[in-house]
Design a protein around this motif. Structure first.
Motif, PDB file in Angstrom:
ATOM      1  N   ILE A   1      32.629  39.626  47.998  1.00  0.00           N
ATOM      2  CA  ILE A   1      32.487  40.502  46.817  1.00  0.00           C
ATOM      3  C   ILE A   1      33.325  41.759  46.993  1.00  0.00           C
ATOM      4  O   ILE A   1      34.026  42.191  46.069  1.00  0.00           O
ATOM      5  CB  ILE A   1      31.003  40.843  46.592  1.00  0.00           C
TER       6      ILE A   1
ATOM      7  N   HIS B   1      39.368  40.641  43.772  1.00  0.00           N
ATOM      8  CA  HIS B   1      40.168  41.423  42.826  1.00  0.00           C
ATOM      9  C   HIS B   1      39.630  41.313  41.404  1.00  0.00           C
ATOM     10  O   HIS B   1      39.727  42.262  40.630  1.00  0.00           O
ATOM     11  CB  HIS B   1      41.628  40.948  42.873  1.00  0.00           C
TER      12      HIS B   1
ATOM     13  N   ALA C   1      28.417  47.713  42.662  1.00  0.00           N
ATOM     14  CA  ALA C   1      29.638  46.997  43.034  1.00  0.00           C
ATOM     15  C   ALA C   1      30.608  46.858  41.865  1.00  0.00           C
ATOM     16  O   ALA C   1      31.618  46.160  41.990  1.00  0.00           O
ATOM     17  CB  ALA C   1      29.282  45.617  43.587  1.00  0.00           C
ATOM     18  N   SER C   2      30.303  47.509  40.742  1.00  0.00           N
ATOM     19  CA  SER C   2      31.179  47.501  39.559  1.00  0.00           C
ATOM     20  C   SER C   2      31.546  46.081  39.147  1.00  0.00           C
ATOM     21  O   SER C   2      32.719  45.735  38.993  1.00  0.00           O
ATOM     22  CB  SER C   2      32.448  48.323  39.834  1.00  0.00           C
ATOM     23  N   LEU C   3      30.524  45.247  38.947  1.00  0.00           N
ATOM     24  CA  LEU C   3      30.727  43.830  38.652  1.00  0.00           C
ATOM     25  C   LEU C   3      30.423  43.531  37.188  1.00  0.00           C
ATOM     26  O   LEU C   3      29.323  43.836  36.701  1.00  0.00           O
ATOM     27  CB  LEU C   3      29.806  42.977  39.528  1.00  0.00           C
TER      28      LEU C   3
ATOM     29  N   LEU D   1      33.872  49.856  48.948  1.00  0.00           N
ATOM     30  CA  LEU D   1      33.917  49.340  47.582  1.00  0.00           C
ATOM     31  C   LEU D   1      34.843  50.178  46.696  1.00  0.00           C
ATOM     32  O   LEU D   1      34.730  50.153  45.469  1.00  0.00           O
ATOM     33  CB  LEU D   1      32.505  49.318  46.977  1.00  0.00           C
TER      34      LEU D   1
ATOM     35  N   TYR E   1      37.987  49.813  46.013  1.00  0.00           N
ATOM     36  CA  TYR E   1      38.829  49.028  45.099  1.00  0.00           C
ATOM     37  C   TYR E   1      38.039  48.617  43.868  1.00  0.00           C
ATOM     38  O   TYR E   1      38.531  48.724  42.746  1.00  0.00           O
ATOM     39  CB  TYR E   1      39.396  47.794  45.808  1.00  0.00           C
ATOM     40  N   ARG E   2      36.812  48.138  44.104  1.00  0.00           N
ATOM     41  CA  ARG E   2      35.969  47.767  42.970  1.00  0.00           C
ATOM     42  C   ARG E   2      35.762  48.967  42.048  1.00  0.00           C
ATOM     43  O   ARG E   2      35.846  48.862  40.834  1.00  0.00           O
ATOM     44  CB  ARG E   2      34.597  47.252  43.450  1.00  0.00           C
TER      45      ARG E   2
ATOM     46  N   LYS F   1      38.703  49.837  39.752  1.00  0.00           N
ATOM     47  CA  LYS F   1      38.927  48.925  38.630  1.00  0.00           C
ATOM     48  C   LYS F   1      37.850  49.027  37.554  1.00  0.00           C
ATOM     49  O   LYS F   1      37.976  48.410  36.494  1.00  0.00           O
ATOM     50  CB  LYS F   1      38.984  47.480  39.141  1.00  0.00           C
ATOM     51  N   ARG F   2      36.804  49.796  37.832  1.00  0.00           N
ATOM     52  CA  ARG F   2      35.641  49.813  36.943  1.00  0.00           C
ATOM     53  C   ARG F   2      36.004  50.245  35.528  1.00  0.00           C
ATOM     54  O   ARG F   2      35.633  49.585  34.551  1.00  0.00           O
ATOM     55  CB  ARG F   2      34.566  50.724  37.515  1.00  0.00           C
TER      56      ARG F   2
END
Length: 569
Positions: free
Chosen positions: A202, A206, A232-234, A343, A345-346, A349-350
């Protein structure tokens, strides 16, 4: 109680109470059990037909977090429990069915309504047993609740010979004090090394996406899932049964996907989140046909992590990192593992992902505006959902029948908070179960509003339960979408064969009069301008209300099956 001598029926009733059973959906049979249960304060909700009673127990279990209990007579009554138990088996809903059987000395002699109930229930339950020795009754009741609520939850059947129920029995030699009536009974999780591996995937992904199914609700894992989504900005999409697992107004929530990808659908846009993913995290989903649009949406190039309580479901179609166990426990463990990882990178991108999802919702709203705000009569179903959305609170439970009713709900309404419940019979998608599911849900949460959305075709299966609703004081707002046709059948036959059979069209039925004959206030609406005041009345009022809405026969949800036909229109 431990030192008292009771009949077997009385011991069953006391065992049910120990397991925190407060409601039993029955029709007086097995009479010895129901009389004993009512005598100690367990409420009987008396259905009109066993098919509906089993479905009431299903709706009750889904919303209450307790095991639903249904009871029935042997023979034809027992056979009518097969459909709702089969639905519960596929949908992973725990139900204990108490079924009367013929007296033991009459077995295999063609006694009245004798049937091989063991064979009958083997295909539609996790576990079925016939009690032969009355002294073992406590053992069997506890085993039934354990089987229903442990592992992958599901229905069980306990067969009770009529003479056994009258037999007096001494107290059990073994201690029986445990309360087993809530689910999930056990909350297991994988090895730490498996959790750590998934957390690394996770953190390094990317373009990850979560697909959340009904197992999130079964585990009561919505809070954990929403926290994981944030931390985790998912981005999250859900299946039909997973709807409400996350707040659909959260910037990283992209609604229901599955087969709802036709013109004027949200999924038409959000499917890109899955198709472009390098990591797909499946949580509590069977990866069934409707949830994956016939297994076309998860890219072969993506890595997959699958969280499910049933180890057999993991890897059924998509080979995955196996996280077998309870969703809430596993997600909590993933969150703790991710807390020690980078986290950044996550997080970077959020905003881009959130902006993209916001664009999807905006495009969807613009594309459906012509139907969602249409003043046409007959009324567009999208307009009904548009008006209902404005009146919902997070405490409202929305129940839908199978077929188009559940598709309108899944695709047009929007969850207001994590864990908001949208209940539909999607295990087997049997028609007619919307009203009884709603009555079970109302019994589970009598102080919260419940709305049942049903088509005229499905409603015909359950008209009689309006009397149950009124008599049992389980007030529900029922919205009947009356388009005079079996919509899905007509449209599917048209797409596949170019025509449809004569079964697809109905004669005109006045459902308002049916409801009023059962003592339920009702209105019939032709003008969409009348929707707001009656919806408000139904949601705010202390009693039941049936709103029959005369809807556009040509309207259908934006399913992939009809996409080519809709594009050409």
């Amino acid at each position: 109680m431990a030192n008292d001598v009771f009949t077997a029926a009385e011991r069953i009733a006391h065992s049910l109470k120990r397991h925190d059973v407060t409601h039993i959906f029955a029709q007086s049979l097995p009479s010895a059990v129901i009389l004993a249960a009512e005598a100690i304060g367990i409420r009987q909700v008396a259905y009109r037909q066993e098919n509906m009673g089993g479905t009431m127990a299903d709706g009750y279990a889904r919303l209450s977090g307790k095991i639903g209990v249904v009871a029935a007579q042997n023979g034809p009554a027992a056979t009518l429990l097969v459909p709702p138990l089969a639905e519960a088996l596929k949908a992973s809903v725990p139900i204990v069915a108490l079924v009367q059987d013929v007296e033991r000395d009459q077995a295999d002699r063609n006694a009245f309504q004798e049937l091989d109930h063991l064979a009958l229930f083997q295909s539609c339950t996790k576990w079925v047993r016939k009690v032969i020795v009355a002294d073992r009754i406590d053992d069997y009741v506890d085993a039934a609740f354990t089987a229903a609520a442990s592992g992958r939850p599901g229905p069980v059947a306990l067969l009770l010979p009529a003479d056994l129920l009258r037999e007096q029995i001494a107290p059990s030699a073994f201690r029986r004090e445990a309360a087993l009536g809530h689910w999930p009974l056990d909350r297991l999780r994988p090895r730490d090394s498996d959790i750590e591996r998934a957390a690394s995937m996770i953190a390094e992904a990317h373009a990850p996406v979560i697909i959340a199914g009904g197992g999130v609700h079964a585990s009561r894992a919505a809070g954990e899932l929403s926290a994981l989504q944030d931390e985790a900005s998912l981005p999250v999409v859900t299946t039909n049964m997973g709807k409400g697992a996350v707040d659909e107004f959260h910037p990283l929530s992209a609604g229901v996907l599955g087969a709802l990808v036709g013109p004027k659908s949200l999924g038409r846009h959000t499917v890109a989140l899955v198709e472009e993913a390098d990591l797909v995290i499946l949580v509590g989903t069977r990866t069934n046909q409707n949830g994956t649009d016939s297994w076309r949406q998860i890219p072969l190039s993506a890595s997959v992590i699958h969280v499910d309580v049933d180890p057999v479901e993991i890897g059924r179609t998509y080979e995955a990192v196996r996280l077998a166990g309870d969703a809430a426990e596993i997600i909590g463990a993933l969150r703790r593992a991710l807390a020690g990882r980078d986290l950044s990178y996550r997080a970077s991108k959020r905003n881009d992902v959130a902006s993209r999802i916001a664009g999807f919702w905006h495009a969807f709203d613009m594309e459906r505006q012509s139907v969602a705000q249409s003043d046409a009569s007959p009324i567009r179903p999208e307009r009904i959902m548009f008006e209902l959305q404005r009146m919902l609170t997070a405490d409202t439970t929305i129940v839908a029948d199978a077929s188009y009713s559940s598709m309108w709900v899944a695709g047009q309404l929007r969850a207001l908070s994590p864990g908001m419940r949208f209940i539909s019979p999607r295990g087997l998608a049997g028609l007619g179960w919307g009203v009884p599911l709603a009555l079970g849900a109302k019994a589970a949460r009598p102080d919260k509003p419940v709305v049942a959305i049903v088509g005229d075709g499905g409603f015909a299966h359950s008209w009689a339960e309006l009397e149950t609703m009124v008599r049992s004081k389980l007030p529900v707002l029922i919205i009947v979408l009356n388009n005079g046709v079996l919509g899905f059948q007509r449209d599917a036959e048209t797409v596949k064969f170019g025509s449809f059979t004569t079964a697809c069209k109905f004669a005109d039925v006045d459902h308002q009069k049916i409801a009023e004959a059962c003592g339920c206030p009702a209105v019939r609406i032709f003008d969409p301008a009348d929707l707001p005041r009656y919806l408000e009345r139904g949601l705010a009022g202390p009693g039941p209300l049936l709103i029959e809405v005369m809807t556009e026969p040509g309207a259908h949800p934006p399913l992939s099956l009809f996409a080519a036909m809709d594009e050409a229109a």
